[in-house]
Scaffold this active site. Structure first.
Site, PDB file in Angstrom:
ATOM      1  N   CYS A   3      32.642 -63.563  58.289  1.00 54.54           N
ATOM      2  CA  CYS A   3      33.053 -64.457  59.361  1.00 54.54           C
ATOM      3  C   CYS A   3      32.043 -64.283  60.489  1.00 54.54           C
ATOM      4  O   CYS A   3      31.938 -63.208  61.081  1.00 54.54           O
ATOM      5  CB  CYS A   3      34.462 -64.128  59.860  1.00 54.54           C
ATOM      6  SG  CYS A   3      34.947 -65.142  61.284  1.00 54.54           S
TER       7      CYS A   3
ATOM      8  N   CYS B 225      42.303 -54.117  68.968  1.00 50.06           N
ATOM      9  CA  CYS B 225      43.274 -53.150  68.488  1.00 50.06           C
ATOM     10  C   CYS B 225      42.694 -52.220  67.434  1.00 50.06           C
ATOM     11  O   CYS B 225      41.717 -52.543  66.762  1.00 50.06           O
ATOM     12  CB  CYS B 225      44.489 -53.855  67.875  1.00 50.06           C
ATOM     13  SG  CYS B 225      45.416 -54.849  69.028  1.00 50.06           S
TER      14      CYS B 225
ATOM     15  N   ASP C  14      19.669 -54.940  73.709  1.00 48.51           N
ATOM     16  CA  ASP C  14      21.119 -54.964  73.889  1.00 48.51           C
ATOM     17  C   ASP C  14      21.740 -55.620  72.661  1.00 48.51           C
ATOM     18  O   ASP C  14      21.051 -56.307  71.899  1.00 48.51           O
ATOM     19  CB  ASP C  14      21.497 -55.728  75.164  1.00 48.51           C
ATOM     20  CG  ASP C  14      22.860 -55.304  75.712  1.00 48.51           C
ATOM     21  OD1 ASP C  14      23.535 -54.488  75.052  1.00 48.51           O
ATOM     22  OD2 ASP C  14      23.231 -55.782  76.795  1.00 48.51           O
ATOM     23  N   ASP C  15      23.050 -55.385  72.465  1.00 50.10           N
ATOM     24  CA  ASP C  15      23.701 -55.890  71.261  1.00 50.10           C
ATOM     25  C   ASP C  15      24.050 -57.361  71.341  1.00 50.10           C
ATOM     26  O   ASP C  15      24.100 -58.061  70.324  1.00 50.10           O
ATOM     27  CB  ASP C  15      24.957 -55.066  70.952  1.00 50.10           C
ATOM     28  CG  ASP C  15      25.931 -55.081  72.114  1.00 50.10           C
ATOM     29  OD1 ASP C  15      26.699 -56.048  72.246  1.00 50.10           O
ATOM     30  OD2 ASP C  15      25.917 -54.124  72.904  1.00 50.10           O
TER      31      ASP C  15
ATOM     32  N   CYS D 280      34.668 -59.712  59.428  1.00 51.70           N
ATOM     33  CA  CYS D 280      34.003 -59.972  60.711  1.00 51.70           C
ATOM     34  C   CYS D 280      32.632 -59.302  60.748  1.00 51.70           C
ATOM     35  O   CYS D 280      32.511 -58.080  60.624  1.00 51.70           O
ATOM     36  CB  CYS D 280      34.865 -59.446  61.851  1.00 51.70           C
ATOM     37  SG  CYS D 280      34.075 -59.528  63.479  1.00 51.70           S
TER      38      CYS D 280
ATOM     39  N   TYR E  91      28.685 -54.466  66.861  1.00 54.16           N
ATOM     40  CA  TYR E  91      29.151 -53.818  68.087  1.00 54.16           C
ATOM     41  C   TYR E  91      30.487 -53.089  67.962  1.00 54.16           C
ATOM     42  O   TYR E  91      30.633 -51.987  68.463  1.00 54.16           O
ATOM     43  CB  TYR E  91      29.265 -54.875  69.192  1.00 54.16           C
ATOM     44  CG  TYR E  91      29.833 -54.347  70.503  1.00 54.16           C
ATOM     45  CD1 TYR E  91      29.109 -53.461  71.287  1.00 54.16           C
ATOM     46  CD2 TYR E  91      31.087 -54.736  70.940  1.00 54.16           C
ATOM     47  CE1 TYR E  91      29.623 -52.972  72.478  1.00 54.16           C
ATOM     48  CE2 TYR E  91      31.617 -54.254  72.136  1.00 54.16           C
ATOM     49  CZ  TYR E  91      30.884 -53.374  72.903  1.00 54.16           C
ATOM     50  OH  TYR E  91      31.393 -52.885  74.069  1.00 54.16           O
TER      51      TYR E  91
ATOM     52  N   CYS F 124      31.614 -66.745  65.742  1.00 52.83           N
ATOM     53  CA  CYS F 124      31.182 -66.620  67.142  1.00 52.83           C
ATOM     54  C   CYS F 124      29.721 -67.032  67.308  1.00 52.83           C
ATOM     55  O   CYS F 124      29.298 -67.426  68.402  1.00 52.83           O
ATOM     56  CB  CYS F 124      31.406 -65.203  67.658  1.00 52.83           C
ATOM     57  SG  CYS F 124      30.615 -63.905  66.669  1.00 52.83           S
TER      58      CYS F 124
ATOM     59  N   SER G  75      25.684 -48.892  72.998  1.00 48.49           N
ATOM     60  CA  SER G  75      25.728 -49.747  71.811  1.00 48.49           C
ATOM     61  C   SER G  75      24.352 -50.225  71.370  1.00 48.49           C
ATOM     62  O   SER G  75      24.148 -50.547  70.206  1.00 48.49           O
ATOM     63  CB  SER G  75      26.635 -50.949  72.064  1.00 48.49           C
ATOM     64  OG  SER G  75      26.195 -51.688  73.191  1.00 48.49           O
TER      65      SER G  75
ATOM     66  N   ASN H  13      46.319 -55.355  63.872  1.00 48.88           N
ATOM     67  CA  ASN H  13      45.004 -55.626  64.432  1.00 48.88           C
ATOM     68  C   ASN H  13      44.596 -57.015  63.975  1.00 48.88           C
ATOM     69  O   ASN H  13      44.495 -57.277  62.783  1.00 48.88           O
ATOM     70  CB  ASN H  13      43.993 -54.588  63.948  1.00 48.88           C
ATOM     71  CG  ASN H  13      42.557 -54.915  64.322  1.00 48.88           C
ATOM     72  OD1 ASN H  13      41.622 -54.585  63.614  1.00 48.88           O
ATOM     73  ND2 ASN H  13      42.368 -55.558  65.454  1.00 48.88           N
ATOM     74  N   GLY H  14      44.355 -57.907  64.921  1.00 47.09           N
ATOM     75  CA  GLY H  14      43.959 -59.260  64.578  1.00 47.09           C
ATOM     76  C   GLY H  14      44.612 -60.273  65.492  1.00 47.09           C
ATOM     77  O   GLY H  14      45.072 -59.949  66.584  1.00 47.09           O
TER      78      GLY H  14
ATOM     79  N   GLY I   4      40.690 -50.140  71.604  1.00 47.05           N
ATOM     80  CA  GLY I   4      41.749 -50.589  72.498  1.00 47.05           C
ATOM     81  C   GLY I   4      42.072 -49.515  73.505  1.00 47.05           C
ATOM     82  O   GLY I   4      42.519 -48.433  73.131  1.00 47.05           O
TER      83      GLY I   4
END
Length: 486
Positions: free
Chosen positions: A453, A16, A360-361, A251, A257, A456, A298, A117-118, A42
């Site tokens: 954060c 978003c 690549d990212d 984040c 990215y 991932c 990217s 957003n989130g 988005g």
């Protein structure tokens, strides 16, 4: 019919983007321009809600901002000097107009519009309790949970009821809310999702990225701090911090990215950080090669950084078409295979017989990497050494990013050598987690108190994941049927 291009189905997607303005004569038109600049965040749906001092007006539509909000009659139907908007990309849940934001409800205090957003990581548990108390949900979006919490709060003022609601939710949120009393912009206590503030003339603007300020000619003031609420009304602008002193963990993937390279995130130029990432990658994983080739778009800044650090020439070995939509007909396997080249095509005259460093990212499922490597081999590349400008993505995100379940993440199932063989690369290397932090100007990742954060990559989730930990799949189906987040 294929709804996602073969080169788009293997990327993490930010879900978003939000944009709000207080005090502009053409508020809705300004929001539409801002949403254009946030379209990358988005691309499934968009909406705008305005307030004219007497009533709220909303227009929501599936598809891009262009075509839905470029019409005079649509903007004329959104009068007032206050407006907020939202661009959305859903996850596995329902794609429906009822989930398009801003969401709006009539509360006892008056109208209440919210753009989010989130992702609320305890939304399903909260919804179960709210339904038991008599709440009736109109969408499958976790954002609606906040509206019901505000409506059910026992506090007297709307602001206190809103703060009460926020103290009950977990996860990530950057919110822009509109009420007859004023506009509220806020971030969760960790500041996981971004939000910035700017000004044009006497109007205040809040947006997910600084690039949205640029497009409307606004001056960037500062970012909204983690855990901060900024309220703007006829009485002016004020800031409160209901969560006390908090240490943010924004984040880290915004730098890798999500954000546009021309944005400023957490005080740093995204473009400069991505070049620094590429340079760090060249230091950590050098290789003898003839040219450095980015996967557009990217991978371009990181490839420039890798080329400058390594001394290997940067070349556009893959050319991207910018005129391919996300939806197109694929009548048969042969045409489907050919359709892969609609968006990216190898620059054969440049790469034939060459040794390539391909930048690549990230790697998610790995399906895109397989296609790109085969395309480069078919075009005559002699060697292809894949370098990834982030650490391996081994864990799902629950904070507003569309991530496959962990079993579908390639790096969660294979080691680096196995991944290289699967993709078809002569060699494969990822940026280290310390290298990523170094590119952001730190000495490395501090395990006990990381600045970002990075769950991932590390699996170190900074909040509780109540819905993941406590609710059974049956609970989830009963609550939502189909899961949708902001």
């Amino acid at each position: 019919m294929l709804t996602t291009h073969p080169f788009d189905d293997d990327k993490l997607r930010e879900e978003c983007g939000v944009f709000g303005i207080w005090g502009a004569e053409t508020a809705a038109a300004m929001v539409a321009l801002g949403l254009h600049a946030l379209q990358h965040r988005g691309q499934e749906a968009a909406g705008i809600t305005s307030w004219d001092g007497h009533a709220f007006h909303t227009h929501r539509a599936m598809g891009h901002v262009a075509g839905n909000f470029d019409k005079d009659e649509v903007i004329r139907g959104l009068p007032g000097q206050v407006a907020c908007g939202h661009v959305r990309y859903s996850t596995t849940g329902e794609t429906a107009l009822r989930n398009v934001q801003p969401l709006f409800a009539e509360l006892s205090s008056g109208g209440f519009a919210i753009a989010h957003n989130g992702n609320i990581s305890n939304a399903m548990k909260l919804k179960r309790e709210l339904v038991r108390q008599g709440s009736i949900f109109q969408s499958t979006s976790d954002t609606e949970t906040i509206i019901h919490l505000v409506a059910m709060s026992k506090y007297r003022t709307l602001l206190d009821r809103f703060i009460d609601a926020l103290k009950q939710v977990e996860g990530a949120y950057s919110l822009i809310c509109m009420t007859p009393e004023g506009m509220i912009a806020c971030r969760d206590p960790l500041g996981i999702r971004p939000l910035v503030m700017g000004r044009v003339g006497d109007a205040y603007i809040f947006a997910s990225e600084t690039v949205a300020l640029d497009v409307v000619g606004a001056t960037f003031i500062r970012q909204i701090e983690p855990g901060e609420l900024v309220i703007v009304s006829e009485g002016g602008l004020r800031s409160i911090r209901p969560f006390g002193d908090v240490r943010g963990r924004p984040c880290i993937f915004e730098h890798v990215y999500f954000s546009r390279p021309d944005s400023i995130v957490d005080g740093s130029s995204v473009y400069s950080v991505r070049k620094a990432i590429g340079a760090q990658l060249a230091i950590e994983s050098p290789i003898e090669a003839d040219i450095v080739v980015p996967v557009p778009d990217s991978g371009v800044p990181s490839a420039i950084g890798y080329a400058q650090e390594s001394g290997i020439p940067f070349e556009l070995g893959i050319i991207r078409s910018h005129y391919v939509g996300r939806t197109f007909i694929q009548p048969g396997d042969q045409v489907r295979h050919l359709g892969v080249k609609l968006k990216h095509n190898a620059n054969r005259a440049l790469i034939d017989g060459q040794r390539l460093v391909l930048i690549d990212d990230s790697i998610v499922r790995g399906t895109t990497s397989v296609k790109i490597l085969q395309m480069l081999r078919d075009a005559g590349a002699r060697e292809v050494h894949l370098r990834i400008a982030s650490p391996p993505t081994r864990h799902s995100c629950f904070y507003g990013v569309d991530t496959p379940e962990r079993a579908k993440l390639l790096a969660a199932q294979m080691n680096v050598a196995e991944m290289a063989a699967y993709i078809g690369a002569d060699s494969l290397a990822f940026l280290s987690i310390d290298g990523l932090y170094k590119a952001l100007g730190e000495e490395g990742r501090v395990d006990r108190a990381p600045s970002y954060c990075d769950a991932c990559f590390t699996g170190d989730y900074p909040t509780h994941l109540t819905d993941q930990e406590e609710l059974t799949p049956t609970d989830q189906l009963a609550l939502h049927g189909e899961r949708v987040v902001a």
